[in-house]
Design an enzyme around this catalytic site. Structure first.
Site, PDB file in Angstrom:
ATOM      1  N   TYR A 145      -3.179 -10.840   0.614  1.00  0.00           N
ATOM      2  CA  TYR A 145      -2.774 -11.342   1.876  1.00  0.00           C
ATOM      3  C   TYR A 145      -4.275 -10.983   3.110  1.00  0.00           C
ATOM      4  CZ  TYR A 145      -1.017 -12.293   6.492  1.00  0.00           C
ATOM      5  OH  TYR A 145      -0.512 -12.821   8.011  1.00  0.00           O
ATOM      6  N   ASP A 240     -11.647  -7.103   2.065  1.00  0.00           N
ATOM      7  CA  ASP A 240     -10.933  -6.775   2.763  1.00  0.00           C
ATOM      8  C   ASP A 240     -10.991  -5.534   2.885  1.00  0.00           C
ATOM      9  OD1 ASP A 240      -9.340  -7.404   4.498  1.00  0.00           O
ATOM     10  OD2 ASP A 240      -8.425  -8.995   3.635  1.00  0.00           O
ATOM     11  N   LYS A 268      -6.802  -2.999  11.828  1.00  0.00           N
ATOM     12  CA  LYS A 268      -5.923  -2.054  12.463  1.00  0.00           C
ATOM     13  C   LYS A 268      -6.918  -0.097  12.852  1.00  0.00           C
ATOM     14  CE  LYS A 268      -3.724  -4.016   8.098  1.00  0.00           C
ATOM     15  NZ  LYS A 268      -2.014  -4.924   9.063  1.00  0.00           N
TER      16      LYS A 268
HETATM   17  N1  PLP Z   1      -6.513  -8.611   5.617  1.00  0.00           N
HETATM   18  C1  PLP Z   1      -5.389  -7.394   5.419  1.00  0.00           C
HETATM   19  C2  PLP Z   1      -5.827  -7.113   4.204  1.00  0.00           C
HETATM   20  C3  PLP Z   1      -4.365  -7.122   5.996  1.00  0.00           C
HETATM   21  O1  PLP Z   1      -3.048  -6.546   4.802  1.00  0.00           O
HETATM   22  C4  PLP Z   1      -3.836  -7.814   7.003  1.00  0.00           C
HETATM   23  C5  PLP Z   1      -2.878  -7.548   7.628  1.00  0.00           C
HETATM   24  O2  PLP Z   1      -2.110  -6.798   7.268  1.00  0.00           O
HETATM   25  C6  PLP Z   1      -5.146  -8.812   7.775  1.00  0.00           C
HETATM   26  C7  PLP Z   1      -5.724  -8.810   6.538  1.00  0.00           C
HETATM   27  C8  PLP Z   1      -4.756  -9.806   8.324  1.00  0.00           C
HETATM   28  O3  PLP Z   1      -5.099  -8.494   9.555  1.00  0.00           O
HETATM   29  P1  PLP Z   1      -4.104  -9.480  10.980  1.00  0.00           P
HETATM   30  O4  PLP Z   1      -2.794  -9.138  11.176  1.00  0.00           O
HETATM   31  O5  PLP Z   1      -4.712  -8.420  11.900  1.00  0.00           O
HETATM   32  O6  PLP Z   1      -4.482 -10.789  11.324  1.00  0.00           O
END
Ligand code: PLP
Length: 431
Positions: A145, A240, A268
């Site tokens: 994700y 990511d 985060k």
């Molecule tokens: N990338 C990863 C690996 C994530 O776990 C998340 C959210 O949990 C995101 C991107 C998206 O982040 P946000 O919820 O701050 O938009």
């Protein structure tokens, strides 16, 4: 017996106001068939709901709270910052300070841009990759994700690579068609696609440690294949690390596995519980971003002084003491070993994965290497386990497709109580 009377009333009311009663879907507890506790406050490793129940928290706001809730240093810094004004829409010293801190921890990031969410970070990194390469197609991996931008909300048929279908109504088919989705940890499928289409690929984006299908660890050869193929075909490799950043190891999954991406997305933890994220990487890529270059990206609240303050203080807490993340990892190891032992005593087959201060537990007798394995684990058993843990005051993410987070505030006693509770929960699963 857990009493959630006030949360039940609040949830009913919230459902009349917001879709599903929540501002982010998984908070609704749909998969585990119970009412979500509405939270009143949190401190250290614990979180308290509006009925007065206090739980040991392994959600940690889905990852940011590595220093624990309401850390006195973060609270004090925020109070002082708020008194100086909450947003200026102009450059501040705080932005340079957090950029320097992040660069010192992640040396592959030569320049970076602060944004407000992980979604913005991945979406913007992809725009840079597409703008720089002049190519449209991207590769992502099933079960990873990367936020909810259109081109990333795409899954694919299992096994062979397919050109994407939208995962959600509202994602244009034409957008989805540029996203190729492949199984995680499957170097063979990946190599086949790159050998065939590599020169059309703008970017390969991956969670180098995957945390959104439960916690799934990468095979080193898989990450190596991503690096060598993208290099060979002039595609941008984007790690990511929004979730695994600072958790798999202080210097991230890229340091732990010794693979250097072209770009990295963080989120985060760098907001310390306030909305902040970042994307960055090689200077020649980041210098393409507006106003230095032609690729547009902006934000009214980007680099917000409160978010920068919470992020800076959190990063200081975890870096000033070089053993901080090592200690949190050691606590997590004690916990995962205890979970395995209690499951074995109850005769319940589980697969427990850990990466630094993250862990998750699948009800299956197989190792979980990709989204298909994760989806095949027993969701009903997870719901029984989850409900029993909640009853016993242990607050876990309400889905087997999520990851649990340990913080520096969790005590030996928290870990011992959690392992004891898991023994009871596994007995409930076995019965
Ligand atoms: N990338 C990863 C690996 C994530 O776990 C998340 C959210 O949990 C995101 C991107 C998206 O982040 P946000 O919820 O701050 O938009």
């Amino acid at each position: 017996m857990l009493t959630l009377t006030h949360s039940q009333a609040a949830f009913k009311d919230a459902q009349s106001l917001m879709p599903g009663g929540v501002n982010s879907p998984v908070r609704s507890y749909g998969r585990v068939r119970c009412t979500p506790p509405f939270i009143a406050s949190a401190k250290g490793s614990s979180i308290t709901d509006i009925d007065g129940n206090t739980y040991i928290d392994y959600v940690g706001s889905w990852g940011p709270m590595i220093a624990g809730h309401a850390h006195p240093r973060v609270v004090k810094a925020l109070q002082e910052a708020a008194a100086r004004g909450t947003s200026y829409g102009a450059p501040t010293l705080l932005e340079s300070e957090i950029a320097r801190l992040i660069k010192s921890i992640y040396p592959s990031i030569e320049k970076l841009r602060m944004v407000n969410s992980g979604t913005e970070a991945t979406m913007s990194a992809l725009r840079v990759a597409r703008g720089f390469t002049g190519r449209d197609k991207i590769i992502k991996f099933q079960g990873c994700y990367h936020g909810h931008a259109d081109s990333l909300l795409v899954s694919a048929g299992s096994g062979a690579a397919t050109f994407g279908q939208p995962d959600s109504p509202g994602v244009p088919a034409a957008t989805a068609a540029d996203t190729i989705t492949l199984p995680y940890n499957d170097s063979k499928s990946f190599n086949r696609i790159m050998d065939g289409f590599g020169n059309d690929i703008a970017a390969v984006i991956v969670e180098p440690v995957a945390g959104n299908m439960g916690l799934v660890l990468p095979e080193e050869s898989f990450l190596q294949a991503l690096r060598s193929q993208t290099q060979a075909h002039g595609a941008i490799l984007i790690f990511d690390e929004v979730m695994c950043g600072f958790r798999t190891a202080l210097h991230g999954a890229q340091a732990y596995y010794g693979i250097t991406p072209d770009m990295t997305c963080l989120g985060k933890i760098i907001g310390g519980g306030l909305p902040a994220a970042a994307y960055g990487g090689k200077a020649y890529l980041m210098d393409c971003v507006s106003p230095a270059g032609p690729i547009y990206q902006a934000g009214t609240l980007s680099g917000n002084p409160l978010a920068m303050t919470a992020g800076i203080e959190t990063l200081r807490i975890i870096t000033e003491d070089p053993s901080y993340t090592v200690r949190v990892t050691a606590h997590t190891t004690t916990l995962t070993e205890g979970l395995r032992q209690k499951a074995a005593e109850a005769g319940v087959a589980v697969c427990v994965h850990q990466s630094g201060s993250m862990f998750s537990l699948f009800f299956t007798d197989k190792d979980v290497k990709n989204f298909a394995d994760s989806s095949a684990a027993d969701q009903d058993a997870f719901a029984v386990y989850f409900q029993s843990m909640l009853e016993q005051g242990i607050y876990l993410p309400p889905s087997q497709f999520e990851t649990c987070f340990v913080s520096g505030a969790h005590t030996d006693d928290d870990i011992r109580r959690t392992i004891e509770a898991a023994g009871t929960a596994f007995a409930a699963v076995a019965s």
